[in-house]
Write a protein that holds these residues in place. Structure first.
Motif, PDB file in Angstrom:
ATOM      1  N   LEU A  34       0.975  -1.776  -0.119  1.00  0.00           N
ATOM      2  CA  LEU A  34       0.245   0.037   0.260  1.00  0.00           C
ATOM      3  C   LEU A  34       0.300   1.105   0.265  1.00  0.00           C
ATOM      4  O   LEU A  34       0.635   2.449  -0.673  1.00  0.00           O
ATOM      5  CB  LEU A  34      -1.242  -0.373   1.476  1.00  0.00           C
ATOM      6  N   GLU A  37       1.692   3.115  -3.515  1.00  0.00           N
ATOM      7  CA  GLU A  37       1.168   3.689  -3.662  1.00  0.00           C
ATOM      8  C   GLU A  37       0.407   5.321  -3.308  1.00  0.00           C
ATOM      9  O   GLU A  37       0.369   5.786  -4.012  1.00  0.00           O
ATOM     10  CB  GLU A  37      -0.463   2.828  -3.021  1.00  0.00           C
ATOM     11  N   LEU A 261      -5.829  -3.546  -1.464  1.00  0.00           N
ATOM     12  CA  LEU A 261      -5.673  -1.740  -2.282  1.00  0.00           C
ATOM     13  C   LEU A 261      -6.891  -0.984  -2.542  1.00  0.00           C
ATOM     14  O   LEU A 261      -6.662  -0.363  -1.809  1.00  0.00           O
ATOM     15  CB  LEU A 261      -4.217  -1.982  -2.624  1.00  0.00           C
ATOM     16  N   LYS A 265      -8.206   1.828   0.504  1.00  0.00           N
ATOM     17  CA  LYS A 265      -7.581   3.336  -0.547  1.00  0.00           C
ATOM     18  C   LYS A 265      -9.103   3.606  -0.743  1.00  0.00           C
ATOM     19  O   LYS A 265      -8.865   4.726  -0.243  1.00  0.00           O
ATOM     20  CB  LYS A 265      -7.255   3.060  -2.394  1.00  0.00           C
TER      21      LYS A 265
END
Length: 274
Positions: A34, A37, A261, A265
């Motif tokens: 993560l 990102e 993810l 997110k």
């Protein structure tokens, strides 16, 4: 916990930032993807931060990554510290104190865990509704610094109910079937015996791991809003006729990476500003 050490570490990090993070992320075994990102990232190896321990476990990259994720300023621990590594509870939770000093008001804590609840399957995501501290220690033992938190903090709602509902709503919106349950924190580093798993199930545990509880206790002490997510990486001892390995944990978390993810997110993107 020495406030000077907390302020030293926070000042070292803040000196290299242009904006303050509002959300903290602790990323467990195999879940550090993560942090990759995060946009416009500023990274700090743990070994370079004053007073930080170093992560020694495979699957834990060992750095702080700070930047923007889904429009929010975040600070992510790409790998955590564990009691079984030989660190004290105060060392394990030191990064939470530092993140609080830097200004975060919310924290999302993730881990890989063994499934105790027999309705779970490897690869499930479980929202943590409560925990059982079975580690035989507590990060708040010793003299209390009232400026960091009260002497006897309430843990009855340490997992923020509004955040829990928010996560459930957005799991449904994404079409993800997430579990909810009680996380048991054991000291490790051994995996549990089948008899121990039977005991933990009787006590009300749904998943078991070797982390999270210390960080959540300190987060509660510090007044942070907490959301906890476990990735069920394997079924716990005795449920299936197979041995348990750390490689299996990493392999399973890799398989659910996309769902993890997407889920986290989306939670961050839609989380109201405090």
């Amino acid at each position: 916990m020495d406030q000077t050490m907390i302020k030293d570490a926070a000042a070292y990090i803040n000196d290299k930032l242009t904006s303050a993070p509002g959300i903290g992320l602790i990323l467990g075994s195999g879940l550090g993807v993560l942090a990759d990102e995060i946009e416009n990232p500023v990274s700090f190896a743990y070994k370079d931060i004053p007073h930080f321990p170093e992560s020694t476990v495979s699957g834990h990259k060992g750095q702080l990554v700070i930047g923007e994720l889904e429009g929010k300023q975040v600070i992510a621990m790409q790998g955590r510290f564990h009691y079984y590594e030989g660190y004290s509870m105060q060392q394990v939770t030191f990064p939470v104190r530092v993140m609080k000093e830097m200004g975060i008001d919310s924290i999302i804590v993730t881990n890989a865990a063994g499934g105790i609840n027999q309705s779970y399957s490897p690869g499930d995501l479980m929202l943590i509704t409560d925990h059982i501290n079975n580690m035989g220690d507590n990060p708040l033992l010793g003299p209390n610094d009232a400026s960091l938190g009260e002497r006897f903090p309430d843990m009855s709602q340490v997992y923020d109910k509004a955040y829990l509902q928010h996560a459930k709503d957005h799991a449904a919106a994404l079409g993800l079937n997430v579990q909810e349950g009680v996380y048991v924190g054991n000291s490790g580093p051994t995996y549990e015996t089948p008899a121990e798993i039977n005991m933990l199930r009787t006590l009300g545990g749904d998943a078991v791991g070797m982390s999270t509880v210390p960080e959540v206790i300190v987060s509660g002490h510090a007044g942070l809003r907490v959301l906890g997510i476990s990735c069920i990486s394997n079924m716990a001892a005795g449920i299936l006729d197979q041995s348990l390995t750390h490689d299996e944990v990493i392999e399973t978390t890799a398989q659910v990476r996309e769902d993890f993810l997407r889920f986290v997110k989306e939670i961050i993107r839609t989380l109201p500003n405090s």
